[in-house]
Design a protein around this motif. Sequence first.
Motif, PDB file in Angstrom:
ATOM      1  N   SER A  59       6.244 -35.304  11.464  1.00  0.00           N
ATOM      2  CA  SER A  59       5.840 -36.270  12.482  1.00  0.00           C
ATOM      3  C   SER A  59       6.160 -35.606  13.824  1.00  0.00           C
ATOM      4  CB  SER A  59       6.612 -37.582  12.283  1.00  0.00           C
ATOM      5  OG  SER A  59       6.033 -38.637  12.991  1.00  0.00           O
ATOM      6  N   ASN A  60       5.407 -34.562  14.140  1.00  0.00           N
ATOM      7  CA  ASN A  60       5.822 -33.625  15.190  1.00  0.00           C
ATOM      8  C   ASN A  60       5.675 -34.164  16.604  1.00  0.00           C
ATOM      9  OD1 ASN A  60       4.557 -31.125  17.069  1.00  0.00           O
ATOM     10  ND2 ASN A  60       6.503 -30.686  16.076  1.00  0.00           N
ATOM     11  N   HIS A  61       4.528 -34.770  16.910  1.00  0.00           N
ATOM     12  CA  HIS A  61       4.279 -35.126  18.301  1.00  0.00           C
ATOM     13  C   HIS A  61       3.486 -36.421  18.429  1.00  0.00           C
ATOM     14  CE1 HIS A  61       0.859 -32.675  16.915  1.00  0.00           C
ATOM     15  NE2 HIS A  61       0.118 -33.441  17.679  1.00  0.00           N
ATOM     16  N   ASP A  62       3.674 -37.069  19.562  1.00  0.00           N
ATOM     17  CA  ASP A  62       2.824 -38.167  19.962  1.00  0.00           C
ATOM     18  C   ASP A  62       1.663 -37.577  20.757  1.00  0.00           C
ATOM     19  OD1 ASP A  62       2.324 -41.138  20.653  1.00  0.00           O
ATOM     20  OD2 ASP A  62       2.428 -40.158  22.616  1.00  0.00           O
ATOM     21  N   LEU A  63       0.442 -37.907  20.371  1.00  0.00           N
ATOM     22  CA  LEU A  63      -0.734 -37.281  20.999  1.00  0.00           C
ATOM     23  C   LEU A  63      -0.752 -37.470  22.506  1.00  0.00           C
ATOM     24  CD1 LEU A  63      -3.495 -38.174  18.380  1.00  0.00           C
ATOM     25  CD2 LEU A  63      -2.753 -35.870  19.023  1.00  0.00           C
ATOM     26  N   GLN A  64      -0.452 -38.679  22.956  1.00  0.00           N
ATOM     27  CA  GLN A  64      -0.482 -38.962  24.393  1.00  0.00           C
ATOM     28  C   GLN A  64       0.584 -38.167  25.139  1.00  0.00           C
ATOM     29  OE1 GLN A  64      -2.969 -40.646  25.378  1.00  0.00           O
ATOM     30  NE2 GLN A  64      -2.549 -40.915  27.557  1.00  0.00           N
ATOM     31  N   MET A  65       1.779 -38.117  24.587  1.00  0.00           N
ATOM     32  CA  MET A  65       2.860 -37.354  25.232  1.00  0.00           C
ATOM     33  C   MET A  65       2.502 -35.868  25.316  1.00  0.00           C
ATOM     34  SD  MET A  65       6.421 -38.983  23.788  1.00  0.00           S
ATOM     35  CE  MET A  65       7.456 -37.886  24.778  1.00  0.00           C
ATOM     36  N   LEU A  66       1.921 -35.336  24.251  1.00  0.00           N
ATOM     37  CA  LEU A  66       1.548 -33.923  24.250  1.00  0.00           C
ATOM     38  C   LEU A  66       0.457 -33.645  25.274  1.00  0.00           C
ATOM     39  CD1 LEU A  66       1.710 -31.061  23.045  1.00  0.00           C
ATOM     40  CD2 LEU A  66       0.065 -31.785  21.304  1.00  0.00           C
ATOM     41  N   ARG A  67      -0.570 -34.479  25.295  1.00  0.00           N
ATOM     42  CA  ARG A  67      -1.708 -34.253  26.211  1.00  0.00           C
ATOM     43  C   ARG A  67      -1.289 -34.380  27.669  1.00  0.00           C
ATOM     44  NH1 ARG A  67      -5.537 -37.521  22.214  1.00  0.00           N
ATOM     45  NH2 ARG A  67      -6.505 -35.776  21.114  1.00  0.00           N
ATOM     46  N   MET A  68      -0.389 -35.328  27.957  1.00  0.00           N
ATOM     47  CA  MET A  68       0.021 -35.582  29.346  1.00  0.00           C
ATOM     48  C   MET A  68       1.205 -34.709  29.781  1.00  0.00           C
ATOM     49  SD  MET A  68      -2.151 -37.865  30.220  1.00  0.00           S
ATOM     50  CE  MET A  68      -1.489 -38.512  31.772  1.00  0.00           C
ATOM     51  N   GLY A  69       1.823 -34.046  28.809  1.00  0.00           N
ATOM     52  CA  GLY A  69       3.061 -33.310  29.095  1.00  0.00           C
ATOM     53  C   GLY A  69       2.825 -31.975  29.785  1.00  0.00           C
ATOM     54  N   GLY A  70       3.920 -31.255  29.999  1.00  0.00           N
ATOM     55  CA  GLY A  70       3.899 -30.052  30.813  1.00  0.00           C
ATOM     56  C   GLY A  70       3.605 -28.749  30.093  1.00  0.00           C
ATOM     57  N   TYR A  71       3.321 -28.804  28.801  1.00  0.00           N
ATOM     58  CA  TYR A  71       3.024 -27.566  28.081  1.00  0.00           C
ATOM     59  C   TYR A  71       1.759 -26.917  28.624  1.00  0.00           C
ATOM     60  CZ  TYR A  71       6.378 -28.206  24.204  1.00  0.00           C
ATOM     61  OH  TYR A  71       7.511 -28.324  23.450  1.00  0.00           O
ATOM     62  N   PRO A  72       1.698 -25.585  28.659  1.00  0.00           N
ATOM     63  CA  PRO A  72       0.443 -24.923  29.050  1.00  0.00           C
ATOM     64  C   PRO A  72      -0.670 -25.253  28.056  1.00  0.00           C
ATOM     65  CG  PRO A  72       2.047 -23.320  28.230  1.00  0.00           C
ATOM     66  CD  PRO A  72       2.762 -24.622  28.359  1.00  0.00           C
ATOM     67  N   TRP A  73      -1.907 -25.185  28.550  1.00  0.00           N
ATOM     68  CA  TRP A  73      -3.057 -25.602  27.745  1.00  0.00           C
ATOM     69  C   TRP A  73      -3.137 -24.856  26.413  1.00  0.00           C
ATOM     70  CZ3 TRP A  73      -5.993 -29.344  26.630  1.00  0.00           C
ATOM     71  CH2 TRP A  73      -7.244 -29.161  26.018  1.00  0.00           C
ATOM     72  N   HIS A  74      -2.893 -23.540  26.430  1.00  0.00           N
ATOM     73  CA  HIS A  74      -3.024 -22.755  25.197  1.00  0.00           C
ATOM     74  C   HIS A  74      -2.021 -23.216  24.143  1.00  0.00           C
ATOM     75  CE1 HIS A  74       0.604 -20.162  25.509  1.00  0.00           C
ATOM     76  NE2 HIS A  74       0.441 -20.311  26.805  1.00  0.00           N
ATOM     77  N   LEU A  75      -0.836 -23.653  24.581  1.00  0.00           N
ATOM     78  CA  LEU A  75       0.178 -24.131  23.636  1.00  0.00           C
ATOM     79  C   LEU A  75      -0.206 -25.507  23.088  1.00  0.00           C
ATOM     80  CD1 LEU A  75       2.821 -23.710  22.181  1.00  0.00           C
ATOM     81  CD2 LEU A  75       4.049 -24.432  24.236  1.00  0.00           C
ATOM     82  N   LYS A  76      -0.742 -26.353  23.967  1.00  0.00           N
ATOM     83  CA  LYS A  76      -1.235 -27.657  23.495  1.00  0.00           C
ATOM     84  C   LYS A  76      -2.319 -27.467  22.442  1.00  0.00           C
ATOM     85  CE  LYS A  76      -0.306 -30.197  27.786  1.00  0.00           C
ATOM     86  NZ  LYS A  76      -0.865 -31.022  28.868  1.00  0.00           N
ATOM     87  N   GLN A  77      -3.224 -26.544  22.707  1.00  0.00           N
ATOM     88  CA  GLN A  77      -4.317 -26.267  21.766  1.00  0.00           C
ATOM     89  C   GLN A  77      -3.777 -25.785  20.422  1.00  0.00           C
ATOM     90  OE1 GLN A  77      -6.933 -27.891  22.969  1.00  0.00           O
ATOM     91  NE2 GLN A  77      -8.322 -26.210  22.582  1.00  0.00           N
ATOM     92  N   ARG A  78      -2.753 -24.938  20.486  1.00  0.00           N
ATOM     93  CA  ARG A  78      -2.138 -24.428  19.256  1.00  0.00           C
ATOM     94  C   ARG A  78      -1.542 -25.559  18.432  1.00  0.00           C
ATOM     95  NH1 ARG A  78       3.491 -23.453  18.471  1.00  0.00           N
ATOM     96  NH2 ARG A  78       3.682 -22.749  16.353  1.00  0.00           N
ATOM     97  N   ILE A  79      -0.799 -26.445  19.080  1.00  0.00           N
ATOM     98  CA  ILE A  79      -0.135 -27.540  18.373  1.00  0.00           C
ATOM     99  C   ILE A  79      -1.158 -28.506  17.773  1.00  0.00           C
ATOM    100  CG2 ILE A  79       1.378 -29.556  18.674  1.00  0.00           C
ATOM    101  CD1 ILE A  79       2.803 -27.860  20.897  1.00  0.00           C
TER     102      ILE A  79
END
Length: 268
Positions: free
Chosen positions: A171-191
């Motif tokens: 149960s790794n991530h909440d989609l909204q938190m991940l999309r709105m968070g500070g991770y770089p785009w390439h890392l978001k895409q990876r997750i």
Amino acid sequence: MNQNQGLKVSILASGSSGNVTYVESEKKRILVDSGLSGKKIIELLKKIDRDAADLDAILVTHEHRDHVHGVGVLARKYHLDVYANEKTWQAMSPIIGEIKNEQKYIFEMGKTLTIGDIDIESFGVSHDAIAPQFYSFHKNDKRFVMLTDTGYVSDRMRGILSNADAYLFESNHDLQMLRMGGYPWHLKQRILGDKGHLSNEDGALALAEMIGDRTKRIYLGHLSKDNNIKELAHMTAEDILRENDLDVGGAFSVYDTDPSEPSSLFSV
């Protein structure tokens, strides 16, 4: 522990910072992954009244540091057998350091191995490692399934892993938190990708199709420290399971895991 009993398990640590699970039977004491320092893992074992000197083996899922950080230290200190598939051995060897040949065992994907009185089935997952695999533990008709670090759950995985007595499930991530968070785009895409991690929603939806009459315990694992909150993961899982007419809190219960505190030792 009576030989006719099943397994005892503790999720010693689960999260993006490090992962370790303890499984014992009457005859064997096993770690799955050792993603924290050797010192920290020894301390976590003490918290559940277990001694690292009594361990027999470490099973490795894949070579990422949050799963192998302490493997070498523990294997050398306590002369433990270490099991991984051949590609994972090649990838993790530079990270974990020298292990004596007599301690190194190949456990290939899709195989079943018996260690003492435990039958362990390995299965492949979809993650950005060289050859990631997780494990299903069987003893006396009881089964504990571990499934984290996967971008999706295939129909085949749902089939072979359904109706276990207990699960450690991603149960790794909440989609909204991940999309709105500070991770770089390439890392978001990876997750978010097929070789990333399961979101709270996707993990719960997969579980809804896998839970059976035997299922009693579900542990939510590998929560991101930046893109999830324990309470949110728990609420999402329970809501989705209830929406699928499953008896949460009655037939089975949902439990949290922690990156630095072990779960209580539970029986499977």
